[in-house]
Structures are given as structure tokens and as C-alpha cells.
Design an enzyme around this catalytic site. Structure first.
Site: not given
Lengths: 429, 429
Positions: B77, B147, B171
Site C-alpha cells: 500500500k 482505503s 480499510s
């Protein structure tokens, strides 16, 4: 160096710079001179680039005020990332390490006009392993305390007005006690600890050093902690609880005398002084602190264990291998006890204007060790704001600090009360 | 690309590499091909350098096995620091930002032989602000969720076997539900979050994505979380509690049907199924989550507010200015409620082999928003391990995930139970 510069508070220097009675360059030059003159003995600094500092100082002299810290030199503990200086954690793994950016707290300081003057010596990873070589400003055969060794010593020695440290056990308040410095460990979570080496997320807290309580209040304001409070005219009428804490047995005669002296001074100055014995569950906090520290340290240092095994200090291998056998059940019990005691301490502290407790077992010990954090770690685990009030000294002339603590997030109220306490002690000695 | 590569689990690929039946380069090349073929539609990637990936793959082919992840491509990420790729947080402030080192978790992955294949798209700072442009592998008119948008989508689309995300609200688990991926948010504090953008120290947790429960278990092993557990032969006899949670009203008909379906499947397979209604205090957790999130976010984003005010997204200005007026008292109450409920949930969960609850309100919504974290944030605040078991689908063919949760630090036990649940659901659909 102008003799007055080494005792000028950050608040005073900021005013002189603002009023045009002192340039940023002059102040920085004075600091650099004192740093250079004392470094051989004190060894407070991991990195300083005098030419770069003076270049930035001249830039700040040409710039309209950026904020409350405009032109004030600040030392940064060398576990905190800086974009223009190495960050080496006193570790052989990080020799010459150059972070690509500032830790957020450093960026916030710069945005307020601060002049980052250098990186201060630290215990390895602010945790264990290698000691810093820093010595005590009052007696170079003694330690400045760790892990924020250089930050405390440099301010205590009059080299700089402000510095940043960290506290996971007692790493801000204990060195402040040893070096006779005003210092604060704010409530947990009030200053960003991103870009700072992690040891324990539950315990790691940014610490502040200054030359007065007002200097600490200035930093608290810059970091957006609470709102400015009215300082009491005196300690008269303040409700002050003297708390020996479960770790009283660790204290030595000089601190016991200083603690009694503080009580006398404040009572004589009109404070309502009382004795606080914490309820039974608080006796479990020292063990809970260690369990959390070592278990979270296992997570924190796993990568170094896997990727740099041969040069990783034995202390960190110890934690990663969980050699003391701290179980999940012990960890959960430690978290839950800490949470329980936080709530109870808030209620207890609400009955007083401040709770006072020793900042260290006694005088700074001989050598260069960090010193015993027994008197500090409980308050770190409670997430309570702690302020070191210096001023008292042992018969040998060594500093002995008193911690002023209170409920979570009462940071600014506590600073106001600590200011009155500080004045009362200063007036009596 | 060899068709089998896009469904090969990490565990299977690791074995094929170990046995010499597949090279690291072949696997990496297959992943890169699928990534390239799908990127126009899916937009999962913030950064990939195919030539560098293949170079590293060839190096790994020449190197004796470094560990359990030798040669396995992993997506990271883009709020997590990588020494050889930019880390941009989907923020205009960090365009082209090049960290000088790996986040500790990335270093741990590399030490186990992992091939860091690229950086995955994220909601800005994994918090708010700008949405990622990532789309859902099952329907490109829908979101992959946020996210951890790219990490979930890339694994869900069969591009890579493993990826790393984070969870502060929902997330990791919510995008896993939307994208039909096995995922885990381990217990808080079990994986280092140093070198990862901070939003909330109390809530931020590293998340794991894989192609099977065994893949998640492999990552848990590498990160030193608990010890491997025996997988139950079946769900027969397991005590499974179905918990609608205080946020059940947020669920939509497709999830309600899937949740009932899971209950039927597991009951029919011999599990002892029961309904769990959490006690009253748990109803305060959603509000407590928001208070902590916004107050800790104020600390986290202060530097950006001060130093990059003009280009800082309004969402972060909102938090730093504390426009919703969360007080210190509210923050303390939120911390204390969370601590109270953590202890109680551990006791409640101890009566079952697992607690099951929906992973999202329903199907992935249209567009590119993060989706509603209502079904996840409570468990994040409880610090409980959460595993997304995919497999169930809506009438429209879209994935609907079930969260398997339990006591703090029961991560590996829960993975074993989740494996049995996963097999039972897969067998029934």
C-alpha cells in the site's frame, strides 16, 4: 559568547529577536560557541553543522517572523528524522543514515520558525543497547541520564534554550532531574510521533526541554496542546498531593530529603499539602510497564533481528526472542490494568491542583548509564502529563527534580500550576 | 500468462519455487502481464517498475531460499515506505516522495525472501481526502473499497498472490469483502507500523491479503504472530456466534441474506451456531471510534496543516481544526469505553471458537468511494483480530464477505477456525 545568552529563556530570546534587540545569527553563534567549548567534556551532540546553522540563521534574520519559535535554536534527539541531518539512533545499523524527510514534529517546529541546530546523543534506539557518551553538566564524572541524554545535557549546560526528547520509561523526566532542566512529557498522543524510532506504541511519547516553565508552555502552544491558562499568583491555596508512588523504595536519601524539602517549601508558601497513597491496583503498574515494553519491543525490533542479526545488540535480540517469556495473557492483563488505573488516576488527580512525585531515585549516578526509570515509568503508562521542576539540589550540589503530574490532557493547567510551584521553590532556595 | 498462475496461492507458489517447478522470474512475469493487461480498467497500482521487478526476480532465482516468502510477489500500500519506490500517499504534498529506507514491515518481508512488486493505490493518507481511482475486479463500475483499494483489487483480480494494506476504520476488511479476497487485520500491535503514515495510533493496524487462509497464516508466521495451530477437520462441533453488532442497521438486503446463508451453511455442516447480542456499552463504540479517530488525526496532520496549508485537502483541515468539537473529556471517555469493552469482548469471545459478523454493509457500491466502514470500525477499536472469509455472493454475482473475529491475540487459533469455515462455505456454494 555573551554571558547572558546561556541563561536566556526561549521566551526571552524570542522576544529579543522579535524586538530586533538580538539577531538570530548572534544567538545561534553564541549557542554554537558554547556547544563547541563544552563538547569535549559533555559529548551532548551526535551531529552539528555550524556553517549550515549560521546559513539558516541568516535566512531567518531576513524572513518575516514565521511564528512563535522564530529563530530559536532547538536540539533534536537522534532517533527523530531530520531532512538535512543524519539520524543514527546511536546504532551501528544506522551509521550515516539520511532520512528523506523531517518527522512531522520537526516540520511543525520549522513551520513556527525554529532553527534546528543539531542532533543530540541518545541511548541506542532510545531503548537499550549502547549508552550515549554524554556527561552531566554539573559533574562530568556522572551521567546526564538517558535516553534523551544530549537533549537534557545541552539545555542543562546552557548551550541551547530548547530541545526535543522522547520518553518510553523515564527518558525525558529522569535526565531533566539529573541535569536540572525544566522538562515535560505531555499527555500521550498529543504530539505526532511519526518519523521517530518506535519502541512501544503504548508508551513512546515526545518530550520537551526548556529553560523555564514558560518555555515548555511555548512548545505546548506550538504543538496545539490545549489552551493557555492563567498562572496562579502563588501556590497559596493550591491543593498539592505528595505521592511517593509504588516505587518509593527505589529512592535514595538525597531525593527523600529533597522531596520533604519541597513539601516544606510549598506548605510554608501557603499550599494545602497532603499525602497521596495510590490504591492497590497501582502496585501492578511497574510490572505491567515492563510486559508492554518488552512485548511491543518484540514487534518493533523484529525487522532488525531478521535483517541485521549479526550487528544487532544483544538487548534487542533478547526482546525479539521474548526471552523473559511474556505471554499474550500477561500482555492483555497489563493493557487492562493500565486502562483501569488511567481512569482511576484521573479521578484521584481531579481532587488536587497537582500531584507531586520524585523525578528520579536521586542524584545522577557515576558513569554514563541511563539511570533507573522506576520513578517515571508508571506515569508514562498512565499517559499522564509530567513536568520536571528543577531547583532543588543535594548536599553535593547536584540537581534533584520534582515531577508535577495530573489528569490526562490537563497539560496546560498543569503547566500553570507548575509555574507557581517552580517560582515558590526558586524563591526558597 | 499461464492461466494457473492467477489462481495459485502464495503457499502453492512458494512450494513450486522451492521444488524448482517454477522460477521466481516466471511467476513475476506472469503477475506483471496480468497487471499490465488489467491496469487500464482496474487502476490498482500507484507504482510498478517491471524491469526492476524482473531483475530482482532473477536475483532471487540465483539465491538460496531466504525464507518462507522466497520469490513471492507482494504489493505494498502506498502509505508504506519503500527504499526503492516512491511513497506518495495519494497526496499532492508527497508527489515523487522517495523514502530513504524500507518500513520495518517491508524489511521483514524482504528478509523472508519476498519480492516487492509495486505500490498499490490508496485513499489519501489512508484516511480521507482524495479517493483512489481503483475499480472492482468483479465490476469496474464499482469501487474496490478503500482505503487499501489497490491491495485488495490486485489480489482479488488474480494479479498477485499477496499484498499489504492497513486498517484504521475498515480499510482492510471492507475492500476484501468488496473484492472477494481472503484478508486479515491482526490484533493491534502485532506488526510494526513504523514507516507507515500515521492517522491514529490507537487504531492504525497493518492488514494482510492473500488467496487463501493458509496464505494469511504464512504472513502471520513471518511476522512472528503467535504459533501455528491445528486446523479443525471440519466446522462440526465448533461453537460459532453470529453477531449483528450495533451497526446492523447499516446492512443491506444482500448482506443480510448472505449472513443468514452463512449461518445455514455452517449449521448444516455441524457447527453449534448461536446468536450473540453484545451488551449495552458496545453501542457506544461507533461514536468512541470517531472521537479517537478525529482527535488523533488532529495530532497526525498538524504538520501538514502548518507547512502545506494551501494544498492540504479540506478533510484534513477539518480534523486539525477540530471542527466537530471533540473535547478532551470526550476523548478520555472514548479511550476508557474502548478499554472496558476490550476486556468484556475477550470474555465473551472466549465462550466461542469464533464470532462472525458482516464484513461490509453489502455489495461494493458504484463509483470509487471507500464505502461505509460501519461494520468494521468497532472491531478495529477493540484491537480484535478480524479475518475476511469470502465466497458468498449476491444475486448480481458480487462478493459479500463474512468477518471471523475473536479475542485479542487469538490470531492463529482464529486463522485455523477460519480455515474450516472457509472450506465449509466453499463446499456449499
Amino acid at each position: 559568547m555573551n554571558q547572558s545568552l546561556d541563561i536566556m529563556t526561549a521566551v526571552g530570546a524570542a522576544a529579543a529577536i522579535r524586538d530586533g534587540t538580538m539577531t538570530v545569527e548572534d544567538f545561534a553563534r553564541g549557542c554554537l560557541q558554547r556547544m563547541a567549548a563544552r563538547e569535549d567534556v559533555l559529548k551532548a551532540w551526535a551531529y552539528v553543522d555550524p556553517a549550515a546553522v549560521l546559513r539558516q540563521a541568516r535566512e531567518l534574520d531576513k524572513t518575516p517572523s514565521l511564528g512563535a519559535l522564530h529563530g530559536l535554536p532547538i536540539g533534536i534527539k537522534d532517533i527523530i528524522d531530520t531532512r538535512d541531518m543524519p539520524t543514527c539512533h546511536n546504532s551501528p545499523i544506522y551509521v550515516g543514515n539520511r532520512p528523506s524527510g523531517d518527522a512531522p514534529l520537526v516540520e511543525t517546529l520549522r513551520a513556527a520558525g525554529a532553527l534546528i541546530i543539531g542532533k543530540t546523543e541518545t541511548t541506542e534506539f532510545a531503548a537499550a543497547g549502547r549508552d550515549p557518551s554524554t556527561r552531566n553538566p554539573f559533574d562530568p564524572t556522572r551521567t546526564s541520564g538517558g535516553s534523551s541524554a544530549g537533549s537534557a545535557a545541552a539545555v542543562g549546560d546552557g548551550q541551547i534554550p530548547l530541545s526535543i526528547g522522547t520518553q518510553t520509561g523515564g527518558s525525558t523526566i529522569r535526565p531533566a532531574s539529573f541535569c536540572g532542566v525544566h522538562a515535560m512529557k505531555p499527555s500521550w498522543g498529543t504530539i505526532s510521533r511519526e518519523g521517530v524510532k518506535v519502541y512501544s506504541l503504548t508508551l513512546d511519547t515526545i518530550g520537551l526541554y526548556g529553560r523555564s516553565i514558560a518555555d515548555l508552555d511555548l512548545l505546548a502552544e506550538v504543538f496545539g496542546i490545549g489552551e493557555k491558562q492563567q498562572i496562579p499568583a502563588s501556590v497559596s491555596g493550591l491543593r498539592l498531593a505528595f505521592c511517593r508512588s509504588p516505587e518509593w523504595e527505589a529512592t535514595e536519601p538525597p531525593m527523600r530529603e529533597a522531596f520533604a524539602r519541597a513539601e516544606d517549601i510549598l506548605r510554608n508558601a501557603g499550599a494545602h499539602v497532603s499525602t497521596l497513597d495510590l490504591p492497590e491496583p497501582f502496585n501492578g503498574l511497574p510490572a505491567a510497564h515492563k510486559t508492554i515494553l518488552f512485548r511491543e519491543g518484540r514487534t518493533a525490533f523484529l525487522n532488525l533481528y531478521r535483517a541485521h542479526h549479526e550487528i544487532l545488540h544483544e538487548d534487542f535480540r533478547h526482546r525479539v526472542e521474548n526471552r523473559d517469556g511474556f505471554t499474550d495473557q500477561m500482555l492483555v492483563a497489563a493493557y487492562d490494568l493500565a486502562a483501569h488505573c488511567r481512569t482511576r488516576f484521573d479521578s484521584i488527580a481531579a481532587e488536587y491542583d497537582a500531584v507531586l512525585t520524585p523525578s528520579a531515585p536521586g542524584e545522577a549516578p557515576k558513569g554514563s548509564g541511563a539511570g533507573n526509570p522506576a520513578l517515571n515509568h508508571m506515569w508514562t503508562l498512565l499517559h499522564a502529563p509530567c513536568i520536571n521542576v528543577p531547583g532543588l539540589k543535594s548536599a553535593a550540589g547536584l540537581p534533584l527534580g520534582i515531577t508535577v503530574t495530573g489528569s490526562r490532557y490537563a497539560d496546560r493547567q498543569l503547566l500553570a500550576v507548575a509555574s507557581a510551584i517552580d517560582q515558590a521553590i526558586a524563591a526558597a532556595i
